[in-house]
Design an enzyme around this catalytic site. Structure first.
Site, short mmCIF file in Angstrom:
data_model
loop_
_atom_site.label_atom_id
_atom_site.label_comp_id
_atom_site.label_asym_id
_atom_site.label_seq_id
_atom_site.Cartn_x
_atom_site.Cartn_y
_atom_site.Cartn_z
N SER B 14 -8.06 -2.24 -0.20
CA SER B 14 -6.68 -2.74 -0.23
C SER B 14 -6.55 -3.98 0.65
O SER B 14 -5.95 -4.99 0.24
CB SER B 14 -5.71 -1.67 0.29
OG SER B 14 -5.75 -0.53 -0.54
N ARG B 37 -0.57 -4.65 7.35
CA ARG B 37 -0.20 -3.27 7.10
C ARG B 37 1.23 -3.17 6.52
O ARG B 37 1.53 -2.27 5.74
CB ARG B 37 -0.37 -2.41 8.36
CG ARG B 37 -0.54 -0.94 8.09
CD ARG B 37 -1.07 -0.18 9.30
NE ARG B 37 -2.51 -0.28 9.41
CZ ARG B 37 -3.37 0.53 8.76
NH1 ARG B 37 -2.93 1.50 8.00
NH2 ARG B 37 -4.66 0.37 8.91
N HIS B 40 0.61 -3.85 2.98
CA HIS B 40 -0.11 -2.70 2.43
C HIS B 40 0.84 -1.56 2.07
O HIS B 40 0.71 -0.92 1.04
CB HIS B 40 -1.15 -2.25 3.46
CG HIS B 40 -1.93 -1.04 3.09
ND1 HIS B 40 -1.72 0.18 3.68
CD2 HIS B 40 -2.92 -0.84 2.18
CE1 HIS B 40 -2.56 1.06 3.15
NE2 HIS B 40 -3.30 0.46 2.25
#
Lengths: 217, 217
Positions: B14, B37, B40
């Site tokens: 990812s 993040r 993500h």
């Protein structure tokens, strides 16, 4: 200034802004509250275009709740985000096995995600009617396999995993599954976006409709 | 197929996709893990452009954690989403008063959001170092007032409320506050987007860096 609105006015004003900025849309009266709340929780109008809601998704969920069936989630964040007072009116059992020690142990041994084994464990319990997936594509892929290979029949799937590896594909697979099982009811979206917050928002929009049909007893 | 990746490989893949699709950026080595993040967890590249992270935000958070200070959140979803194993290494006290019965009672009496009173209650405890707001603009506005009027001095503010009424404005006010208090450390974004999921993701990215500097004891 807007922050001096009373709490109940903030939500109403938010919904008004969403409807004003979005303009005309084709969602019906059962679907639109779900889409609107997904936009409300994410501030992302993409959901107005990307969501896919089957005709009897809300009706199926309400039937499941009234029948006393349980709600399974793939994250504890979804459980945190759902309105407990409304859920409790139906006595719905809430489950999330992703942090279950046995699930963690087996996942490590097998080299698969905990989400897969958590879904498998949840599906063994026939009292689970609504499956809510907001994080793990592997959970949604596993649920699809359980439906196809093991006869699991959720009353509703909220399939909103998020991310870059498998999320869009898992949702494509869910929509393809519906070709085989036309009675399948689900709320999902097209693409990578999603999340526990959006999944919880969809459930809360369903619960508001469910409570409307079933006064607290 | 991607779903046959092992769990630890899914996250790495990812991150690789995020970096490949985003291309060059100007975030530094402490900041980029937070931004990455946030992307993500939301599948939303807007955060690559909209986030604002002060120079010592991560350092301030790590100091707070090492000093044993607590983490306050405005939603239980953020608590659910944070990595407890990493938090526990620092013994950080986690608090969220939004569901506190006394807070609920006073909010109703005063006609203000529970988030305001929850923030006020949290700020009374000088052991609280990190304030994480992922939902309520009113919580962030109240925290700004507490800093300006009552001398509250968080070590870090994660200010990521979401929505259509006051969210963008509350984050504008946070950035303006930094003009008066140049020592203030925060992670925020510009605009309406945000959420408990993004706030938890930012905290998890900080915790990974914090654990890296402080081996488990």
């Amino acid at each position: 200034m807007s922050v001096h609105l009373r709490p109940e006015e903030i939500e109403a004003e938010s919904f008004r802004i969403i409807e004003e900025e979005l303009g005309p849309h084709n969602w019906n009266a059962q679907q639109w509250p779900l889409v609107r709340r997904a936009i409300h929780t994410s501030a992302d109008f993409d959901y107005a275009r990307s969501m896919v809601i089957t005709d009897r998704a809300v009706a199926g969920a309400i039937e499941a709740l009234k029948a006393g069936l349980g709600v399974v989630t793939d994250t504890t964040m979804i459980i945190s985000g759902m309105n407990k007072e409304r859920l409790n009116r139906f006595g719905a059992q809430l489950s999330c096995f992703v942090a279950d020690p046995q699930v963690a142990k087996e996942a490590k041994e097998q080299g698969v995600t905990r989400s897969i084994l958590a879904m498998r464990k949840a599906a063994r319990d026939a009292a689970n009617g609504i499956f809510v997936i907001g994080n793990a594509p592997t959970a949604l892929f596993e649920l699809i396999r359980l439906i196809r290979e093991e006869g699991v029949r959720p009353k509703l799937i909220v399939g909103l995993p998020v991310g870059f590896v498998g999320a869009a594909e898992s949702k494509d697979a869910l929509r393809e599954l519906a070709q085989e099982y036309p009675e399948l009811q689900f709320v999902t979206n097209i693409g990578r976006k999603g999340g526990s917050n959006v999944a919880a928002a969809v459930m809360n929009a369903i619960l508001i409709q469910a409570v409307g049909t079933e006064p607290a007893n």
